[in-house]
Design a protein around this motif. Structure first.
Motif, PDB file in Angstrom:
ATOM      1  N   UNK A   1       0.845  -1.190   0.000  1.00 35.47           N
ATOM      2  CA  UNK A   1       0.000   0.000   0.000  1.00 35.47           C
ATOM      3  C   UNK A   1       0.883   1.243   0.000  1.00 35.47           C
ATOM      4  N   UNK A   2       0.550   2.183  -0.885  1.00 36.47           N
ATOM      5  CA  UNK A   2       1.278   3.440  -0.994  1.00 36.47           C
ATOM      6  C   UNK A   2       0.313   4.608  -0.810  1.00 36.47           C
ATOM      7  N   UNK A   3       0.819   5.684  -0.236  1.00 39.12           N
ATOM      8  CA  UNK A   3       0.034   6.916  -0.175  1.00 39.12           C
ATOM      9  C   UNK A   3       0.752   7.985  -0.987  1.00 39.12           C
ATOM     10  N   UNK A   4      -0.030   8.863  -1.596  1.00 39.20           N
ATOM     11  CA  UNK A   4       0.498   9.944  -2.414  1.00 39.20           C
ATOM     12  C   UNK A   4       0.109  11.275  -1.786  1.00 39.20           C
ATOM     13  N   UNK A   5       1.091  12.167  -1.613  1.00 43.29           N
ATOM     14  CA  UNK A   5       0.841  13.482  -1.041  1.00 43.29           C
ATOM     15  C   UNK A   5       1.249  14.563  -2.029  1.00 43.29           C
ATOM     16  N   UNK A   6       0.479  15.637  -2.060  1.00 41.45           N
ATOM     17  CA  UNK A   6       0.677  16.670  -3.079  1.00 41.45           C
ATOM     18  C   UNK A   6       0.499  18.040  -2.453  1.00 41.45           C
ATOM     19  N   UNK A   7       1.609  18.712  -2.145  1.00 43.47           N
ATOM     20  CA  UNK A   7       1.575  20.095  -1.705  1.00 43.47           C
ATOM     21  C   UNK A   7       0.532  20.380  -0.645  1.00 43.47           C
ATOM     22  N   UNK A   8      -0.255  21.435  -0.859  1.00 42.63           N
ATOM     23  CA  UNK A   8      -1.220  21.880   0.137  1.00 42.63           C
ATOM     24  C   UNK A   8      -2.398  20.927   0.291  1.00 42.63           C
ATOM     25  N   UNK A   9      -2.565  19.980  -0.631  1.00 43.43           N
ATOM     26  CA  UNK A   9      -3.697  19.074  -0.553  1.00 43.43           C
ATOM     27  C   UNK A   9      -3.480  17.963   0.477  1.00 43.43           C
ATOM     28  N   UNK A  10      -2.223  17.726   0.892  1.00 41.93           N
ATOM     29  CA  UNK A  10      -1.954  16.602   1.772  1.00 41.93           C
ATOM     30  C   UNK A  10      -2.110  15.290   1.015  1.00 41.93           C
ATOM     31  N   UNK A  11      -2.682  14.283   1.657  1.00 40.21           N
ATOM     32  CA  UNK A  11      -2.834  12.982   1.005  1.00 40.21           C
ATOM     33  C   UNK A  11      -3.887  13.052  -0.088  1.00 40.21           C
ATOM     34  N   UNK A  12      -3.480  12.736  -1.313  1.00 40.59           N
ATOM     35  CA  UNK A  12      -4.385  12.796  -2.460  1.00 40.59           C
ATOM     36  C   UNK A  12      -4.955  11.438  -2.839  1.00 40.59           C
ATOM     37  N   UNK A  13      -4.234  10.365  -2.519  1.00 38.49           N
ATOM     38  CA  UNK A  13      -4.720   9.071  -2.948  1.00 38.49           C
ATOM     39  C   UNK A  13      -3.929   7.936  -2.340  1.00 38.49           C
ATOM     40  N   UNK A  14      -4.456   6.737  -2.504  1.00 36.23           N
ATOM     41  CA  UNK A  14      -3.789   5.521  -2.046  1.00 36.23           C
ATOM     42  C   UNK A  14      -3.854   4.484  -3.150  1.00 36.23           C
ATOM     43  N   UNK A  15      -2.888   3.569  -3.124  1.00 42.65           N
ATOM     44  CA  UNK A  15      -2.856   2.488  -4.103  1.00 42.65           C
ATOM     45  C   UNK A  15      -2.535   1.190  -3.396  1.00 42.65           C
ATOM     46  N   UNK A  16      -3.274   0.142  -3.723  1.00 41.94           N
ATOM     47  CA  UNK A  16      -2.988  -1.207  -3.235  1.00 41.94           C
ATOM     48  C   UNK A  16      -2.572  -2.062  -4.418  1.00 41.94           C
ATOM     49  N   UNK A  17      -1.396  -2.671  -4.299  1.00 41.75           N
ATOM     50  CA  UNK A  17      -0.856  -3.504  -5.368  1.00 41.75           C
ATOM     51  C   UNK A  17      -0.740  -4.938  -4.883  1.00 41.75           C
ATOM     52  N   UNK A  18      -1.129  -5.895  -5.744  1.00 37.72           N
ATOM     53  CA  UNK A  18      -1.118  -7.310  -5.396  1.00 37.72           C
ATOM     54  C   UNK A  18      -0.389  -8.091  -6.493  1.00 37.72           C
ATOM     55  N   UNK A  19       0.436  -9.029  -6.075  1.00 37.42           N
ATOM     56  CA  UNK A  19       1.115  -9.915  -7.013  1.00 37.42           C
ATOM     57  C   UNK A  19       1.011 -11.345  -6.517  1.00 37.42           C
TER      58      UNK A  19
END
Length: 248
Positions: free
Chosen positions: A23-41
């Motif tokens: 699981x990864x989180x993405x942060x963007x400037x003043x918006x803070x956390x913008x999204x998350x991604x779950x990857x499975x293999x």
């Protein structure tokens, strides 16, 4: 807002294990956390399956119409390398849905795709096409194969590769190792790591220069952190690994 989802996919692409969930989180400037991604293999009986689910959160969720994207890659394992048979993209937002299924014919060296577009659950149109280029990887399988392509990460490497899901007309994506003084400079932004890569996908992600991503990886080639620098108005976009389960 659609381009930030691609960042999540790229940030969370490189993990090597028999099965895993990251699981990864993405942060963007003043918006803070913008999204998350779950990857499975998963790997079993000479075959593999990759599935990645990327979601907008907070303000980004509102601005993107609740955008959710699901990417998948399935195929064979040949001499330790992932060889895709199909690559899928399933994108949903604001009552709309677009599904693309790419099929690889490695013998004929062609990739075809079928696309369906829905509105409020009803099929509006569909089409079948052949891509103007051939690639033996999709964007997911390429990232899982990249360790074997690069070799020793501490050595200079720079090469244009191709992957379905990268640059639209050619599939072009460039992978470079970061060494020498540039490595020391990047360490200050991404922290201590065994390997640093620069990935250029030749798209203007959030107004950055050509979509240049910088990745830090551990000794198992698991991406720990990622950075898209100098985005117009907001500075840097950052990605970070927050959860990892894996078994050999």
């Amino acid at each position: 807002m659609k381009r930030w989802i691609l960042l999540i996919v790229l940030f969370s692409g490189i993990v090597f294990a028999e099965s895993m969930h990251a699981t990864y989180k993405i942060e963007y400037g003043i918006f803070g956390k913008m999204g998350v991604s779950d990857a499975y293999l998963t790997k079993e009986n000479g075959r593999y399956e990759i599935r990645m689910v990327a979601k907008a959160t907070g303000l980004a969720k509102v601005l993107s119409g609740g955008r959710v994207e699901v990417y998948g890659s399935e195929g064979r394992i040949v001499d330790g390398r992932l060889v895709p048979d199909t690559f899928t993209k399933d994108i949903k937002r604001s009552g709309k849905r677009r599904i693309k299924v790419y099929r690889f014919d490695h013998d004929k060296r062609i990739v075809t795709f079928h696309e369906e577009n829905y509105r409020d659950g009803k099929l509006k149109d569909e089409k079948n096409e052949t891509l103007p280029y051939y690639a033996d990887n999709d964007i997911l399988s390429l990232y899982f194969n990249v360790a074997g392509i690069i070799g020793e990460c501490s050595e200079p490497f720079a090469k244009d590769l191709k992957a379905v899901g990268a640059e639209k007309r050619t599939g072009r994506v460039r992978v470079e190792t970061i060494t020498g003084g540039a490595r020391d400079a990047l360490k200050r932004s991404l922290g201590e790591s065994a390997c640093y890569l620069k990935v250029t996908i030749y798209q203007k992600l959030f107004g950055s220069k050509g979509g240049e991503l910088y990745l830090s990886l551990d000794r198992n080639f698991v991406v720990q952190r990622a950075l898209l620098k100098d985005v117009i108005m907001f500075g840097d976009i950052r990605g970070k690994l927050v959860h990892l389960d894996r078994t050999k």
